[in-house]
Design an enzyme around this catalytic site. Structure first.
Site, PDB file in Angstrom:
ATOM      1  N   ASP A 174       0.855  -1.181   0.000  1.00 61.22           N
ATOM      2  CA  ASP A 174       0.000   0.000   0.000  1.00 61.22           C
ATOM      3  C   ASP A 174       0.897   1.238   0.000  1.00 61.22           C
ATOM      4  O   ASP A 174       1.903   1.283   0.708  1.00 61.22           O
ATOM      5  CB  ASP A 174      -0.898  -0.017   1.250  1.00 61.22           C
ATOM      6  CG  ASP A 174      -1.999   1.005   1.199  1.00 61.22           C
ATOM      7  OD1 ASP A 174      -1.686   2.221   1.206  1.00 61.22           O
ATOM      8  OD2 ASP A 174      -3.172   0.609   1.157  1.00 61.22           O
ATOM      9  N   ASN A 185     -13.076  -3.849   2.041  1.00 60.55           N
ATOM     10  CA  ASN A 185     -14.090  -2.804   2.134  1.00 60.55           C
ATOM     11  C   ASN A 185     -14.974  -2.881   0.891  1.00 60.55           C
ATOM     12  O   ASN A 185     -14.477  -3.088  -0.213  1.00 60.55           O
ATOM     13  CB  ASN A 185     -13.432  -1.424   2.222  1.00 60.55           C
ATOM     14  CG  ASN A 185     -12.553  -1.286   3.449  1.00 60.55           C
ATOM     15  OD1 ASN A 185     -12.872  -1.804   4.512  1.00 60.55           O
ATOM     16  ND2 ASN A 185     -11.434  -0.602   3.298  1.00 60.55           N
ATOM     17  N   HIS A 218     -10.399  -5.264  -3.702  1.00 67.95           N
ATOM     18  CA  HIS A 218      -9.053  -5.456  -3.155  1.00 67.95           C
ATOM     19  C   HIS A 218      -9.141  -5.834  -1.686  1.00 67.95           C
ATOM     20  O   HIS A 218     -10.020  -5.386  -0.967  1.00 67.95           O
ATOM     21  CB  HIS A 218      -8.171  -4.219  -3.349  1.00 67.95           C
ATOM     22  CG  HIS A 218      -8.717  -2.948  -2.779  1.00 67.95           C
ATOM     23  ND1 HIS A 218      -9.791  -2.265  -3.334  1.00 67.95           N
ATOM     24  CD2 HIS A 218      -8.348  -2.224  -1.699  1.00 67.95           C
ATOM     25  CE1 HIS A 218     -10.041  -1.181  -2.629  1.00 67.95           C
ATOM     26  NE2 HIS A 218      -9.178  -1.138  -1.623  1.00 67.95           N
TER      27      HIS A 218
END
Length: 116
Positions: free
Chosen positions: A30, A86, A99
């Protein structure tokens, strides 16, 4: 999808620090990590979210979860990790490409949710 940032990463048009890749999924660090280990795992096929996934996506979704431990351990979280997916506005999905976040590190990740 031509304007999807994750599709552009899959196509090599945007660089990412890849940590795992096979024919179906890509995992990369990330760019704004919330934990010492914070990896995103995406299907190479564009799937907008879990809400739009179909039965045809079952194998790639299983692969994402099936590789999570291998990826977490390789990135420095051998004693456990959390997988977060999410979905949609309420789930605070920021990028409209399914993802999974793998988060971990040497210390516990903290509470699951804040109580309301």
């Amino acid at each position: 999808m031509s304007d999807c940032i994750f599709c552009k990463i899959v196509d090599g048009k945007i660089p990412a620090k890849k940590v795992y890749e096979d024919e179906d999924i890509l995992a990369f660090n990330d760019i704004s990590p919330a934990r010492p280990v914070h990896v995103l795992v995406i299907p190479k096929k564009h799937i907008t979210s879990l809400a739009s996934a179909t039965a045809d996506d079952t194998l790639v979704l299983g692969k994402i979860l099936g590789k999570a431990n291998e990826i977490a351990v390789a990135q420095g979280s051998p004693d456990g990790f959390r997988v977060i997916i999410n979905t949609g506005r309420v789930g605070q999905q920021e990028v409209p490409h399914l993802h999974a976040h793998i988060v971990g590190g040497p210390e516990p990740v903290g509470p699951m949710l804040k109580r309301i």
